[in-house]
Design a protein around this motif. Structure first.
Motif, short mmCIF file in Angstrom:
data_model
loop_
_atom_site.label_atom_id
_atom_site.label_comp_id
_atom_site.label_asym_id
_atom_site.label_seq_id
_atom_site.Cartn_x
_atom_site.Cartn_y
_atom_site.Cartn_z
N PRO A 209 0.93 -1.14 -0.12
CA PRO A 209 0.10 0.11 -0.11
C PRO A 209 0.80 1.33 -0.10
CG PRO A 209 -0.77 -1.61 1.65
CD PRO A 209 0.53 -2.11 1.19
N THR A 210 0.31 2.35 -0.61
CA THR A 210 0.74 3.67 -0.36
C THR A 210 1.26 3.97 1.16
OG1 THR A 210 -1.12 4.96 -0.24
CG2 THR A 210 -0.09 4.50 -2.37
N LYS A 211 2.46 4.95 1.23
CA LYS A 211 2.64 5.39 2.43
C LYS A 211 1.71 5.94 3.61
CE LYS A 211 6.60 7.87 4.37
NZ LYS A 211 7.69 9.12 4.17
N GLN A 212 0.88 6.44 3.03
CA GLN A 212 -0.32 7.01 3.87
C GLN A 212 -1.19 5.99 4.29
OE1 GLN A 212 0.19 7.69 0.75
NE2 GLN A 212 -1.84 8.57 -0.29
N ASN A 213 -1.25 4.79 3.70
CA ASN A 213 -1.83 3.65 4.30
C ASN A 213 -1.11 2.53 4.91
OD1 ASN A 213 -4.36 4.46 3.15
ND2 ASN A 213 -3.86 3.57 1.14
N LEU A 214 0.13 3.16 5.49
CA LEU A 214 0.99 2.17 6.41
C LEU A 214 1.11 2.64 7.80
CD1 LEU A 214 3.73 1.79 3.49
CD2 LEU A 214 1.79 0.14 4.32
N THR A 215 0.39 3.45 8.15
CA THR A 215 0.51 4.01 9.59
C THR A 215 -0.23 3.19 10.59
OG1 THR A 215 -1.44 5.46 9.36
CG2 THR A 215 0.59 6.54 8.79
N SER A 216 -1.15 2.22 10.26
CA SER A 216 -2.12 1.25 11.38
C SER A 216 -1.41 0.02 10.92
CB SER A 216 -3.35 1.39 10.96
OG SER A 216 -4.00 2.87 11.06
N TYR A 217 -0.81 -0.61 12.18
CA TYR A 217 -0.44 -1.88 12.11
C TYR A 217 -0.37 -2.43 13.55
CZ TYR A 217 3.96 0.80 13.54
OH TYR A 217 5.04 1.41 14.44
N TYR A 218 0.02 -3.71 13.73
CA TYR A 218 0.17 -4.64 14.80
C TYR A 218 1.41 -4.81 15.03
CZ TYR A 218 -5.09 -4.58 14.31
OH TYR A 218 -6.29 -4.18 14.25
N ARG A 219 1.98 -5.27 16.09
CA ARG A 219 3.45 -5.48 16.43
C ARG A 219 3.40 -6.74 17.65
NH1 ARG A 219 7.71 -2.60 16.32
NH2 ARG A 219 7.22 -2.35 14.01
N TYR A 220 4.23 -7.47 17.32
CA TYR A 220 4.35 -8.74 18.30
C TYR A 220 5.57 -9.42 18.02
CZ TYR A 220 3.08 -12.80 15.49
OH TYR A 220 2.82 -13.75 14.68
N LYS A 221 6.27 -10.02 19.20
CA LYS A 221 7.31 -11.02 18.92
C LYS A 221 6.98 -12.48 18.75
CE LYS A 221 11.01 -10.56 19.55
NZ LYS A 221 11.95 -10.28 20.77
N GLY A 222 7.44 -13.10 17.54
CA GLY A 222 7.13 -14.46 17.17
C GLY A 222 8.29 -15.15 16.60
N SER A 223 7.92 -16.08 15.57
CA SER A 223 8.94 -16.79 14.78
C SER A 223 8.56 -16.94 13.44
CB SER A 223 8.48 -18.37 15.60
OG SER A 223 7.27 -19.10 14.93
N LEU A 224 9.63 -17.58 12.81
CA LEU A 224 9.39 -18.13 11.51
C LEU A 224 8.17 -19.08 11.55
CD1 LEU A 224 13.00 -19.17 10.42
CD2 LEU A 224 11.56 -16.75 9.95
N THR A 225 7.44 -18.93 10.25
CA THR A 225 6.03 -19.72 10.43
C THR A 225 6.22 -21.00 9.43
OG1 THR A 225 5.36 -18.47 8.07
CG2 THR A 225 4.92 -17.47 10.26
#
Length: 307
Positions: A209-225
């Motif tokens: 997505p364009t830069k203005q649509n990249l401000t909302s996100y989730y963050r967590y610590k995890g692993s390779l899938t």
């Protein structure tokens, strides 16, 4: 949502089949194709039974807002490069020159892009690895980065914060996303394992997505899938989805696994949180749920009656 296979059914499959070999996705598992499905990945690598595994289901009401999760800084994401796209037997993967970097947003340093790959369902059906409030999207993009000081991914994975993966969801659109033509057009040339082909010049920026649509996100610590499931990944999951047409989504299901079966259902089931906290950025929350929309309408109606 993708229906879950009952535990008893899985148990019966493993009772009647011989000991499995290499790891595989659930869509590949049969008695004729004896492989370790996700429930048995720990037989391939012990890390896969760790406590901080990925993917997860993000329950938005339980996320914690963190004002320090400011917009990420993308450098050289507009850089044009000529990569090769490969069918690696489990997915499609594109190597990226280590010029594009991401930083900020409380990442502990600068991370350089290494490769990107995708996970999908069956003919455009549910296929993302992460889910949001139980919703499974048709497909998910992972752009894999490693800390700037490392020269290879294996070394980066020995650092508990050595890898940062940016995750993007896809949604079905009524129109074709022409930015994805180089990827979609190449798929017909890499249908079997280890086939690869050079891509026309592309950039990472054109795929997200364009830069203005990249401000909302989730963050967590995890692993390779995928095995070895190393718990060394800082995950960032963006809310704004990428549109692809139905035919574009379906094109990925024409690929073949290394066993010759249709490459569908290339996702690991969600894993337990085990006490981890999922954070959300300070960006505006996207209210896409009909429940939220209805609540807003009811509130507006009540306010109008008071005036």
């Amino acid at each position: 949502m993708q229906p879950l296979i009952p535990i008893l059914l899985l148990a019966s499959l493993w009772t009647t089949c011989a000991e499995a070999g290499d790891w595989c996705y659930q869509s590949q598992f049969t008695c004729d194709r004896q492989c370790n499905a996700p429930e048995k990945w720990s037989e391939v690598n012990d890390n896969c039974k760790g406590r901080f595994q990925s993917p997860i289901n993000v329950v938005t009401r339980k996320t914690l807002k963190d004002e320090r999760l400011t917009p990420l800084q993308f450098d050289n994401y507009q850089q044009i490069f000529r990569g090769a796209i490969k069918n690696n037997g489990h997915s499609v993967e594109v190597g990226v020159p280590h010029l594009s970097t991401v930083s900020g947003g409380r990442l502990p340093g600068t991370y350089k892009a290494v490769q990107f790959h995708l996970h999908w369902g069956n003919n455009g059906g549910p296929g993302s690895e992460h889910t949001i409030d139980g919703e499974q999207y048709p497909m998910e993009l992972h752009i894999v980065h490693m800390k700037q000081q490392y020269t290879d991914l294996k070394t980066a994975l020995s650092d508990s914060e050595g890898v940062a993966v940016l995750g993007f969801f896809y949604e079905r659109s009524n129109s074709v996303n022409r930015r994805y033509d180089p990827i979609i057009n190449a798929l017909k040339s890499i249908r079997t394992t280890n086939e690869n082909i050079s891509l026309p010049p592309i950039s990472l920026a054109q795929l997200i997505p364009t830069k203005q649509n990249l401000t909302s996100y989730y963050r967590y610590k995890g692993s390779l899938t995928t095995p070895g499931c190393t718990e060394a990944v800082i995950w960032t999951l963006f809310e704004s989805p990428i549109p692809l047409s139905r035919d574009q989504l379906r094109a990925f299901s024409d690929l073949k696994f290394n066993d010759g079966k249709a490459m569908v259902g290339t996702f690991r089931p969600v894993q337990p949180l085990n006490g981890r906290q999922v954070y959300r950025s300070g960006g505006p929350v996207l209210l896409t749920s009909s429940t939220f929309i209805m609540a807003a309408m009811v509130t507006a109606l009540a306010l109008s009656q008071l005036n």
